[in-house]
Design a protein around this motif. Structure first.
Motif, PDB file in Angstrom:
ATOM      1  N   ASN A 187     -46.132 -84.249   5.601  1.00 49.24           N
ATOM      2  CA  ASN A 187     -46.829 -83.244   6.406  1.00 49.24           C
ATOM      3  C   ASN A 187     -47.544 -82.217   5.536  1.00 49.24           C
ATOM      4  O   ASN A 187     -48.542 -81.615   5.941  1.00 49.24           O
ATOM      5  CB  ASN A 187     -45.853 -82.541   7.350  1.00 49.24           C
ATOM      6  CG  ASN A 187     -44.749 -81.822   6.609  1.00 49.24           C
ATOM      7  OD1 ASN A 187     -44.220 -82.337   5.614  1.00 49.24           O
ATOM      8  ND2 ASN A 187     -44.375 -80.648   7.061  1.00 49.24           N
ATOM      9  N   ASN A 190     -51.099 -83.382   4.915  1.00 45.09           N
ATOM     10  CA  ASN A 190     -51.969 -83.121   6.066  1.00 45.09           C
ATOM     11  C   ASN A 190     -52.323 -81.649   6.188  1.00 45.09           C
ATOM     12  O   ASN A 190     -53.458 -81.282   6.489  1.00 45.09           O
ATOM     13  CB  ASN A 190     -51.303 -83.605   7.358  1.00 45.09           C
ATOM     14  CG  ASN A 190     -51.406 -85.110   7.530  1.00 45.09           C
ATOM     15  OD1 ASN A 190     -52.299 -85.741   6.979  1.00 45.09           O
ATOM     16  ND2 ASN A 190     -50.494 -85.692   8.281  1.00 45.09           N
ATOM     17  N   ASN A 191     -51.329 -80.784   5.958  1.00 47.17           N
ATOM     18  CA  ASN A 191     -51.554 -79.354   6.149  1.00 47.17           C
ATOM     19  C   ASN A 191     -52.429 -78.739   5.070  1.00 47.17           C
ATOM     20  O   ASN A 191     -53.155 -77.775   5.326  1.00 47.17           O
ATOM     21  CB  ASN A 191     -50.211 -78.612   6.202  1.00 47.17           C
ATOM     22  CG  ASN A 191     -49.416 -78.943   7.452  1.00 47.17           C
ATOM     23  OD1 ASN A 191     -49.996 -79.314   8.471  1.00 47.17           O
ATOM     24  ND2 ASN A 191     -48.110 -78.830   7.385  1.00 47.17           N
ATOM     25  N   THR A 195     -56.086 -84.005   7.730  1.00 47.77           N
ATOM     26  CA  THR A 195     -55.621 -85.284   8.275  1.00 47.77           C
ATOM     27  C   THR A 195     -56.491 -86.459   7.831  1.00 47.77           C
ATOM     28  O   THR A 195     -56.017 -87.592   7.781  1.00 47.77           O
ATOM     29  CB  THR A 195     -55.575 -85.236   9.808  1.00 47.77           C
ATOM     30  OG1 THR A 195     -56.880 -84.858  10.307  1.00 47.77           O
ATOM     31  CG2 THR A 195     -54.558 -84.216  10.294  1.00 47.77           C
ATOM     32  N   GLN A 451     -46.254 -76.059   3.526  1.00 46.88           N
ATOM     33  CA  GLN A 451     -46.230 -76.844   4.759  1.00 46.88           C
ATOM     34  C   GLN A 451     -47.408 -76.508   5.663  1.00 46.88           C
ATOM     35  O   GLN A 451     -48.013 -77.366   6.262  1.00 46.88           O
ATOM     36  CB  GLN A 451     -44.914 -76.640   5.506  1.00 46.88           C
ATOM     37  CG  GLN A 451     -43.767 -77.418   4.906  1.00 46.88           C
ATOM     38  CD  GLN A 451     -42.461 -77.191   5.651  1.00 46.88           C
ATOM     39  OE1 GLN A 451     -42.453 -76.628   6.736  1.00 46.88           O
ATOM     40  NE2 GLN A 451     -41.364 -77.604   5.064  1.00 46.88           N
ATOM     41  N   ASN A 452     -47.699 -75.231   5.797  1.00 47.96           N
ATOM     42  CA  ASN A 452     -48.850 -74.787   6.599  1.00 47.96           C
ATOM     43  C   ASN A 452     -49.401 -73.553   5.920  1.00 47.96           C
ATOM     44  O   ASN A 452     -49.126 -72.420   6.317  1.00 47.96           O
ATOM     45  CB  ASN A 452     -48.414 -74.489   8.038  1.00 47.96           C
ATOM     46  CG  ASN A 452     -49.605 -74.286   8.963  1.00 47.96           C
ATOM     47  OD1 ASN A 452     -50.689 -73.921   8.516  1.00 47.96           O
ATOM     48  ND2 ASN A 452     -49.404 -74.505  10.245  1.00 47.96           N
TER      49      ASN A 452
END
Length: 573
Positions: A187, A190-191, A195, A451-452
Motif C-alpha cells: 500500500n 500506491n500511496n 496506483t 503509508q499516506n
C-alpha cells in the motif's frame, strides 16, 4: 427445413405464393392479415416473412413494426409485397427495417431470387453472430478464470488446478507444495507513487513469477497483492526451502517503472502434500496461515507450515477475544521508561508504554498484544485509553509540583486514516485533562509516515501547530532515504536499538548512528538513542553528540508510582 410465413389478404395470391414455395421445398405458413401474421410469427418463428403492405386491420408497416419490437422476431428477414411504386413508400418500408421489397406483379423467379438473396445474407449474418457469441463466451470463460490486470490464473482457476494437481500426485505417489505470497507494505507504493505504478509493479511481479514457474506448475493472483503457486514433484523440505528463497530473492530485485527504481519484499507461506493435508481447502488454509505468520513475525521471509501454527492461531483468537474484554475491564496499565539528557544526566521525560494486566496470565508485554490490537482494530481505542491515562497522570504530577518533562506516546498507522479524526481526538484529550500540548510527544515509525504521505503531512503539521512534538521511532529500520525529513514536521529522531546494541563493537552500526545524529542536528532535530544498556555505549553516544538516551542501563519501564519516586529523588545518570 426453412419455414416461410406469407402474410397476404388476397387469398388467391396468398395461395399461389404458398404453392410456389412448397414446390421449391419450403415449409410454408399463411396468414390473411397482419394481426394473424404477427401472432403466427411469434408462435412459429419462421426463417423469413413475406408480407403485403395494404391490408385491413393491421397493414404491412404496422406488422413489421410489431415484429421488430419482439426480441425473438426482430431479426427475421422481411420482404414486402406492394403495388405501390412511389419512392417514398419504398423508403418508408426500408426505414422500418424491411430487408427487401417486390413490386406487384412479380414472377416466380423474382420471388425466389429475393428469398434466396435474403436467406443467404441472413445465414451469413447468423453465422457471424454465432461466431461472435462463441468468441464472447470464450472470452468470458477466460476472464472468469484469469486476473484482468496480470493475465495470471485467478483464485477460481487456482483451486481447480490444485484439485487436479492433487489427483495427479495421488495417482503417481508424488509430493507437491502450495505457496502463498503476500507483498510487504504494498500500500505504501500506491500511496507514494500512485496506483498506475502500483499496477505496473503487479504486472512486473507477475511476469517474474511466470518466467520462474516451470511449465508443469502454476502461479496465480489470488487477490490484491496476494499470489499463489503450485510446485510439483517436491523431493523434500530442503528443496522447497531453497526454491522459496530463490523466489524471495527474485522478487526483491529492483523494478524500474517510469523512471522510478522500486523495491518490494514478500512473505511466503508453504505447505506440502501429502504431509500437511490431502485436500484443496486444507492445503490453502495451511499455506495462508504460514504466510501470515511470516508476514507478522519477520517479513521478506518464508514459513513452512507446522501443526504448531494452528495452536498459535487458536491462541491468537483467544487473545483477540480477551483483548475486547480487557478494554471494558480497564486491565491496561501504563509504564514509563525515563528519557535522559546526556549533557545534564537528568530525566527530561519518559516514553509511555502499555502493559496488559491479565487476571490469569499476569503482565502481557506489548509485542504479544499490540499486533492483535492492530489487526482487530482495537489499537485506536487502546491508544486513546493510554493517552487519557498519560495526560491524567501528568495533571496529577503537575498538581504535586513535579517536573516530569514530557511524555511520549506511540501511534499506530491506523490513526492516519481520514475517518479516524486524530487531530480531534488529541485536542479533546488535551482540553479535558488541561495538558499543555508541549508536554506531549507522539511517536510514529517511518513506515507509518509513508503509508499516506500527503494526509500524514497535514495531520502532523496541525498537531505541531498545536504545540505537540513529533518523533520518528525506530529510525533507520524503514525507508531511511532521509529525503522525507525535509517534508515532514518532525522534532525528534529515535535511533533504533538494533544500531545501538553493537555500536561499540561494530563499526558499521557506529557509522550509521553517527550519520543519523549529524544529519538530525543539521536539520535542527533532537536525537534519542534507544536500547542503551552499557556505560560504553553512553560514552560513545556522548562523543557523537547524541542528545538523549533511553534504555535499561538507566531504568526499565516503571509503573507510575516508581517513576514518580525517581522524579522526587532526582535520580541522575
Amino acid at each position: 427445413m426453412t419455414t416461410i410465413l406469407v402474410i397476404e389478404d388476397v387469398e388467391a395470391l396468398r395461395e399461389e405464393i404458398m404453392e410456389t414455395l412448397s414446390y421449391e421445398g419450403f415449409d410454408v405458413l399463411g396468414a390473411e392479415n397482419g394481426v394473424v401474421g404477427v401472432q403466427m410469427a411469434k408462435t412459429y418463428v419462421p426463417n423469413l416473412i413475406i408480407c403485403d403492405i395494404a391490408m385491413p386491420e393491421l397493414d404491412g408497416y404496422g406488422t413489421l413494426t410489431a415484429l421488430r419490437q419482439e426480441s425473438k422476431t426482430s431479426m427475421i428477414p422481411f420482404i414486402f409485397l406492394t403495388a405501390m411504386t412511389e419512392k417514398t413508400d419504398m423508403r418508408q418500408a426500408m426505414q422500418l427495417g424491411a430487408d427487401d421489397y417486390l413490386t406487384k406483379p412479380f414472377t416466380s423467379a423474382d420471388l425466389l431470387g429475393a428469398i434466396a438473396s435474403r436467406l443467404q445474407k441472413y445465414n451469413s449474418v447468423r453465422e457471424h453472430y454465432y461466431d461472435e457469441i462463441k468468441a464472447a463466451g470464450a472470452r468470458f470463460e477466460y476472464l472468469s478464470h484469469h486476473d484482468g490486470l496480470t493475465q495470471l490464473p485467478n483464485r477460481i482457476l487456482f483451486y481447480e488446478s490444485l484439485a487436479q494437481a492433487i489427483l495427479h500426485a495421488k495417482i503417481n505417489h508424488k509430493s507437491l507444495a502450495v505457496l502463498f505470497l503476500d507483498m510487504d507494505n504494498f500500500n505504501i507504493i500506491n500511496n507514494t507513487l500512485g496506483t498506475d505504478i502500483g499496477d505496473q509493479l503487479f504486472k512486473a511481479i507477475a511476469e517474474r513469477l511466470r518466467r520462474y514457474t516451470a511449465p508443469c506448475d502454476m502461479v496465480a493472483r489470488i487477490q490484491g497483492d496476494e499470489f499463489a503457486m503450485i510446485i510439483s514433484d517436491i523431493a523434500d523440505q530442503n528443496s522447497i526451502k531453497q526454491e522459496t528463497q530463490k523466489i524471495l530473492d527474485l522478487l526483491s530485485r529492483p523494478y524500474n517503472l517510469y523512471g522510478h527504481e522500486v523495491f518490494i519484499t514478500s512473505s511466503i507461506g508453504i505447505t506440502l502434500f501429502p504431509e500437511d493435508h490431502q485436500e484443496v481447502e486444507g492445503l490453502i488454509k495451511n499455506a495462508e496461515l504460514a504466510m501470515y505468520y511470516a508476514k507478522n513475525h519477520s517479513r521478506n521471509s518464508y514459513k513452512l507450515y507446522s501443526p504448531d501454527l494452528n495452536v498459535q492461531s487458536s491462541e491468537y483468537m483467544a487473545l483477540a477475544n480477551s483483548l475486547h474484554r480487557a478494554m471494558d475491564r480497564s486491565e491496561f496499565r501504563v509504564f514509563y521508561q525515563p528519557l535522559i539528557d546526556l549533557t545534564s544526566g537528568k530525566i527530561v521525560g519518559a516514553e509511555a508504554l502499555a502493559r496488559w494486566q491479565h487476571p490469569d496470565l499476569g503482565i502481557i508485554m506489548p509485542n504479544k498484544f499490540i499486533p492483535v490490537a492492530e489487526q482487530t482494530g482495537l489499537i485506536l481505542r487502546l491508544t486513546e485509553v493510554v493517552l487519557y491515562s498519560v495526560c491524567e497522570q501528568m495533571r496529577s504530577w503537575r498538581e504535586d509540583g513535579l517536573n516530569y518533562g514530557y511524555m511520549a506516546v506511540n501511534l499506530s498507522g491506523q490513526h492516519f486514516r481520514p475517518e479516524n479524526n486524530l487531530i480531534e481526538t488529541i485536542g479533546k484529550i488535551l482540553q479535558e485533562t488541561g495538558t499543555n500540548p508541549e508536554h506531549l510527544e507522539l511517536e510514529l515509525t517511518e513506515s507509518i509516515i509513508m503509508q499516506n504521505a500527503e494526509l500524514t503531512i497535514q495531520v502532523l503539521s496541525h498537531l505541531q501547530a498545536m504545540g505537540v512534538k513529533i518523533a520518528i521511532d525506530d529510525f533507520g529500520t524503514g525507508y531511511s532515504s532521509l529525503s522525507y525529513l525535509k517534508h515532514f514536521p518532525v522534532n525528534t529522531l529515535k535511533i533504533d536499538h538494533c544500531f545501538i546494541q553493537d555500536i561499540t563493537t561494530d563499526r558499521h552500526d557506529a557509522t550509521i548512528s553517527l550519520a543519523i545524529i549529524e544529519l538530525a542536528h543539521s536539520l535542527s532535530l533532537q536525537v534519542v538513542a534507544e536500547g542503551v544498556e552499557t556505560a560504553e555505549q553512553i560514552q560513545l553516544l556522548r562523543q557523537y553528540g547524541c542528545d538523549r538516551i533511553q534504555g535499561y542501563f538507566f531504568s526499565p519501564p516503571l509503573p507510575a508510582a516508581e517513576f514518580e519516586k525517581m522524579l522526587i529523588e532526582g535520580k541522575c545518570l
